[in-house]
Design a protein around this motif. Structure first.
Motif, PDB file in Angstrom:
ATOM      1  N   ARG A  56       0.838  -1.206   0.000  1.00 51.46           N
ATOM      2  CA  ARG A  56       0.000   0.000   0.000  1.00 51.46           C
ATOM      3  C   ARG A  56       0.873   1.257   0.000  1.00 51.46           C
ATOM      4  O   ARG A  56       0.556   2.251  -0.631  1.00 51.46           O
ATOM      5  CB  ARG A  56      -0.922   0.032   1.221  1.00 51.46           C
ATOM      6  N   LEU A  57       1.960   1.152   0.739  1.00 54.07           N
ATOM      7  CA  LEU A  57       2.868   2.286   0.850  1.00 54.07           C
ATOM      8  C   LEU A  57       3.491   2.627  -0.506  1.00 54.07           C
ATOM      9  O   LEU A  57       3.639   3.787  -0.874  1.00 54.07           O
ATOM     10  CB  LEU A  57       3.963   1.938   1.860  1.00 54.07           C
ATOM     11  N   HIS A  58       3.831   1.594  -1.258  1.00 53.51           N
ATOM     12  CA  HIS A  58       4.512   1.814  -2.529  1.00 53.51           C
ATOM     13  C   HIS A  58       3.567   2.111  -3.677  1.00 53.51           C
ATOM     14  O   HIS A  58       3.953   2.751  -4.651  1.00 53.51           O
ATOM     15  CB  HIS A  58       5.393   0.606  -2.867  1.00 53.51           C
ATOM     16  N   THR A  59       2.354   1.607  -3.589  1.00 50.86           N
ATOM     17  CA  THR A  59       1.374   1.872  -4.641  1.00 50.86           C
ATOM     18  C   THR A  59       0.054   2.325  -4.020  1.00 50.86           C
ATOM     19  O   THR A  59      -0.928   1.586  -4.029  1.00 50.86           O
ATOM     20  CB  THR A  59       1.116   0.603  -5.487  1.00 50.86           C
ATOM     21  N   ILE A  62       8.992  -9.435  -1.036  1.00 54.24           N
ATOM     22  CA  ILE A  62       8.330  -8.128  -1.007  1.00 54.24           C
ATOM     23  C   ILE A  62       8.652  -7.336  -2.271  1.00 54.24           C
ATOM     24  O   ILE A  62       7.787  -6.668  -2.848  1.00 54.24           O
ATOM     25  CB  ILE A  62       8.780  -7.334   0.240  1.00 54.24           C
ATOM     26  N   ALA A  63       9.904  -7.433  -2.733  1.00 52.03           N
ATOM     27  CA  ALA A  63      10.315  -6.667  -3.921  1.00 52.03           C
ATOM     28  C   ALA A  63       9.443  -7.028  -5.126  1.00 52.03           C
ATOM     29  O   ALA A  63       8.933  -6.153  -5.825  1.00 52.03           O
ATOM     30  CB  ALA A  63      11.779  -6.947  -4.234  1.00 52.03           C
ATOM     31  N   GLU A  64       9.252  -8.339  -5.352  1.00 51.44           N
ATOM     32  CA  GLU A  64       8.413  -8.781  -6.464  1.00 51.44           C
ATOM     33  C   GLU A  64       6.960  -8.355  -6.260  1.00 51.44           C
ATOM     34  O   GLU A  64       6.251  -8.034  -7.218  1.00 51.44           O
ATOM     35  CB  GLU A  64       8.487 -10.303  -6.635  1.00 51.44           C
ATOM     36  N   SER A  65       6.535  -8.376  -4.999  1.00 55.19           N
ATOM     37  CA  SER A  65       5.163  -7.964  -4.709  1.00 55.19           C
ATOM     38  C   SER A  65       4.921  -6.523  -5.143  1.00 55.19           C
ATOM     39  O   SER A  65       3.886  -6.186  -5.711  1.00 55.19           O
ATOM     40  CB  SER A  65       4.861  -8.090  -3.214  1.00 55.19           C
ATOM     41  N   ILE A  66       5.906  -5.679  -4.850  1.00 57.54           N
ATOM     42  CA  ILE A  66       5.778  -4.267  -5.202  1.00 57.54           C
ATOM     43  C   ILE A  66       5.800  -4.091  -6.725  1.00 57.54           C
ATOM     44  O   ILE A  66       4.997  -3.350  -7.288  1.00 57.54           O
ATOM     45  CB  ILE A  66       6.897  -3.437  -4.536  1.00 57.54           C
ATOM     46  N   ASP A  67       6.720  -4.796  -7.367  1.00 57.51           N
ATOM     47  CA  ASP A  67       6.774  -4.749  -8.843  1.00 57.51           C
ATOM     48  C   ASP A  67       5.423  -5.153  -9.441  1.00 57.51           C
ATOM     49  O   ASP A  67       4.928  -4.520 -10.377  1.00 57.51           O
ATOM     50  CB  ASP A  67       7.841  -5.700  -9.377  1.00 57.51           C
ATOM     51  N   TRP A  68       4.863  -6.180  -8.878  1.00 56.89           N
ATOM     52  CA  TRP A  68       3.608  -6.691  -9.399  1.00 56.89           C
ATOM     53  C   TRP A  68       2.488  -5.669  -9.176  1.00 56.89           C
ATOM     54  O   TRP A  68       1.680  -5.397 -10.062  1.00 56.89           O
ATOM     55  CB  TRP A  68       3.262  -8.030  -8.723  1.00 56.89           C
ATOM     56  N   ALA A  69       2.487  -5.077  -7.986  1.00 53.50           N
ATOM     57  CA  ALA A  69       1.485  -4.045  -7.681  1.00 53.50           C
ATOM     58  C   ALA A  69       1.575  -2.909  -8.686  1.00 53.50           C
ATOM     59  O   ALA A  69       0.565  -2.414  -9.193  1.00 53.50           O
ATOM     60  CB  ALA A  69       1.689  -3.526  -6.259  1.00 53.50           C
ATOM     61  N   ARG A  70       2.795  -2.507  -9.009  1.00 53.09           N
ATOM     62  CA  ARG A  70       2.987  -1.407  -9.979  1.00 53.09           C
ATOM     63  C   ARG A  70       2.466  -1.808 -11.346  1.00 53.09           C
ATOM     64  O   ARG A  70       1.819  -1.014 -12.033  1.00 53.09           O
ATOM     65  CB  ARG A  70       4.472  -1.051 -10.069  1.00 53.09           C
ATOM     66  N   LEU A 114       0.159  -4.039 -12.039  1.00 53.63           N
ATOM     67  CA  LEU A 114      -1.299  -4.127 -12.023  1.00 53.63           C
ATOM     68  C   LEU A 114      -1.934  -2.742 -12.048  1.00 53.63           C
ATOM     69  O   LEU A 114      -2.959  -2.519 -12.689  1.00 53.63           O
ATOM     70  CB  LEU A 114      -1.775  -4.901 -10.788  1.00 53.63           C
ATOM     71  N   LEU A 115      -1.287  -1.833 -11.364  1.00 56.23           N
ATOM     72  CA  LEU A 115      -1.774  -0.444 -11.344  1.00 56.23           C
ATOM     73  C   LEU A 115      -1.714   0.145 -12.755  1.00 56.23           C
ATOM     74  O   LEU A 115      -2.655   0.766 -13.238  1.00 56.23           O
ATOM     75  CB  LEU A 115      -0.915   0.375 -10.377  1.00 56.23           C
ATOM     76  N   LEU A 116      -0.578  -0.091 -13.396  1.00 55.00           N
ATOM     77  CA  LEU A 116      -0.353   0.417 -14.745  1.00 55.00           C
ATOM     78  C   LEU A 116      -1.386  -0.137 -15.715  1.00 55.00           C
ATOM     79  O   LEU A 116      -1.868   0.557 -16.608  1.00 55.00           O
ATOM     80  CB  LEU A 116       1.055  -0.002 -15.187  1.00 55.00           C
ATOM     81  N   LEU A 117      -1.744  -1.388 -15.534  1.00 55.78           N
ATOM     82  CA  LEU A 117      -2.694  -2.046 -16.425  1.00 55.78           C
ATOM     83  C   LEU A 117      -4.144  -1.719 -16.060  1.00 55.78           C
ATOM     84  O   LEU A 117      -5.070  -2.116 -16.753  1.00 55.78           O
ATOM     85  CB  LEU A 117      -2.492  -3.569 -16.386  1.00 55.78           C
ATOM     86  N   LEU A 130      -3.244   1.912  -5.934  1.00 63.03           N
ATOM     87  CA  LEU A 130      -3.820   0.609  -6.241  1.00 63.03           C
ATOM     88  C   LEU A 130      -5.020   0.372  -5.327  1.00 63.03           C
ATOM     89  O   LEU A 130      -4.961   0.638  -4.133  1.00 63.03           O
ATOM     90  CB  LEU A 130      -2.779  -0.495  -6.005  1.00 63.03           C
ATOM     91  N   ARG A 131      -6.110  -0.118  -5.936  1.00 65.12           N
ATOM     92  CA  ARG A 131      -7.319  -0.351  -5.143  1.00 65.12           C
ATOM     93  C   ARG A 131      -7.035  -1.298  -3.988  1.00 65.12           C
ATOM     94  O   ARG A 131      -6.337  -2.293  -4.141  1.00 65.12           O
ATOM     95  CB  ARG A 131      -8.413  -0.953  -6.027  1.00 65.12           C
ATOM     96  N   GLU A 132      -7.626  -0.975  -2.852  1.00 65.06           N
ATOM     97  CA  GLU A 132      -7.419  -1.776  -1.633  1.00 65.06           C
ATOM     98  C   GLU A 132      -7.737  -3.258  -1.864  1.00 65.06           C
ATOM     99  O   GLU A 132      -7.002  -4.144  -1.431  1.00 65.06           O
ATOM    100  CB  GLU A 132      -8.307  -1.199  -0.516  1.00 65.06           C
ATOM    101  N   THR A 133      -8.839  -3.527  -2.568  1.00 56.33           N
ATOM    102  CA  THR A 133      -9.237  -4.922  -2.783  1.00 56.33           C
ATOM    103  C   THR A 133      -8.185  -5.658  -3.613  1.00 56.33           C
ATOM    104  O   THR A 133      -7.891  -6.825  -3.360  1.00 56.33           O
ATOM    105  CB  THR A 133     -10.592  -5.015  -3.511  1.00 56.33           C
ATOM    106  N   VAL A 134      -7.634  -4.954  -4.596  1.00 51.14           N
ATOM    107  CA  VAL A 134      -6.608  -5.576  -5.439  1.00 51.14           C
ATOM    108  C   VAL A 134      -5.348  -5.835  -4.613  1.00 51.14           C
ATOM    109  O   VAL A 134      -4.736  -6.895  -4.706  1.00 51.14           O
ATOM    110  CB  VAL A 134      -6.292  -4.695  -6.671  1.00 51.14           C
ATOM    111  N   ALA A 135      -4.994  -4.858  -3.789  1.00 53.06           N
ATOM    112  CA  ALA A 135      -3.797  -5.002  -2.957  1.00 53.06           C
ATOM    113  C   ALA A 135      -3.925  -6.201  -2.017  1.00 53.06           C
ATOM    114  O   ALA A 135      -2.997  -6.997  -1.853  1.00 53.06           O
ATOM    115  CB  ALA A 135      -3.552  -3.726  -2.163  1.00 53.06           C
TER     116      ALA A 135
END
Ligand SMILES: Nc1ncnc2c1ncn2[C@@H]1O[C@H](COP(=O)(O)OP(=O)(O)OP(=O)(O)O)[C@@H](O)[C@H]1O
Ligand SMILES: [Mg+2]
Length: 293
Positions: free
Chosen positions: A206-209, A238-246, A248-251, A212-217
């Motif tokens: 949540r901190l990094h993205t 955690i690093a991959e999690s953040i990359d993935w969040a970014r 998903l946000l982008l998409l 990103l919608r809470e439900t998606v996170a």
């Protein structure tokens, strides 16, 4: 299953613990006698807990005997068990102490009219108007107790910080009364199921993205958990999690369904062999694309 945290500084114990086991085998036998079957490391850690006066963190999944260990240790050592059951929203009033308002009020009413505020104040903020909660009970007990702080992972981090402070110097500051120092030194066991790890991952994502919608996170952290549970060469961190969040946000993803997962999983899984395992196992759990459509 059991970890011994040695990071908390510990003051000299005011009174030595009563029946003092002299070896690991002693403790193991004693626990067995009260119906608890300790593993090797459990006996060792329990022994150290009785000797060193440091809080012990007992970690492990449900039902492995964390709570029972504290109960059995108390029984074996002939000590009272003081239990603080943690839950979300647990606050200091329920953990440390509360003022007994009703009693204070009665005292105020009983004071002769015209008694100055200062005199009243001196009366009603004395120890007899305190309601001791588990932490206070444990440190002010005349006889050393076993203090069980159960399921610490259910509290928030602020509370945990307060707790660790109390456990590091075994005293509690009450603004109206001053410091209450421990009369005896409890054996402290904290138990945790590790659900904290998940919350932390969520917080970090949540901190990094923040967009990103809470439900998606939430879903993301859940899916990462599923992936990590598989036996992979390189489980996502955690690093991959953040990359993935970014990603998903982008998409502009609204939900992580099987299709989204298949399309984006290369962000969190790097090894070819891992990818096959993950695609099959997690993809299946997320439902086949046909189900989603
Ligand atoms: N080593 C053991 N010896 C004897 N009984 C045990 C042992 N481990 C677990 N048990 C028994 O298993 C049951 C579950 O143990 P306990 O309640 O301590 O689990 P827990 O680790 O605290 O689980 P949770 O995380 O769900 O609170 C209890 O009835 C307990 O008596
Ligand atoms: Mg338990």
């Amino acid at each position: 299953m059991i970890a011994l945290t040695m990071s908390l500084p510990s003051p000299e114990a005011p009174g030595a613990p009563a029946p003092s086991p002299s070896s690991v085998a002693d403790v193991a036998a004693g626990l067995r006698e009260v119906g608890y079957l300790p593993g090797e490391s459990t006996a060792l850690v329990s022994y150290l807990a009785t000797k060193l006066g440091k809080p012990v963190l007992v970690e492990g999944p449900a039902g492995v005997g964390k709570t029972e260990l504290a109960k059995s240790l108390a029984k074996y050592l002939g000590r009272e068990l003081v239990r603080l059951q943690c839950y979300e929203g647990l606050d200091e009033a329920k953990a440390l102490y509360e003022w007994n308002y009703r009693k204070q009020l009665l005292r105020i009413q009983a004071e002769a009219s015209g008694t100055g505020w200062e005199a009243v104040q001196e009366d009603i903020f004395g120890e007899e108007f305190l309601l001791a909660r588990p932490l206070m009970t444990a440190i002010s007990s005349e006889q050393p107790v076993v203090l069980l702080i159960d399921e610490i992972d259910k509290t928030d981090q602020e509370f945990e910080a307060m707790l660790l402070e109390v456990l590091s110097d075994f005293q509690i500051s009450i603004p109206e009364l001053g410091r209450v120092e421990s009369r005896t030194h409890p054996i402290v066991l904290l138990t945790s199921n590790n659900s904290r790890e998940l919350t932390e991952a969520l917080e970090i994502v949540r901190l990094h993205t923040p967009d990103l919608r809470e439900t998606v996170a939430r879903r993301l952290v859940e899916v990462i958990g599923m992936v990590r549970a598989l036996d992979l060469k390189k489980p996502p961190s955690i690093a991959e999690s953040i990359d993935w969040a970014r990603a998903l946000l982008l998409l502009g993803v609204e939900d992580i369904d099987a299709d989204t997962f298949t399309e984006t999983m290369s962000v969190i899984v790097k090894h070819r062999t891992d990818m096959d395992v993950v695609a099959e196992r997690v993809g299946l759990k997320l439902g086949s694309p046909a189900d989603v459509a």
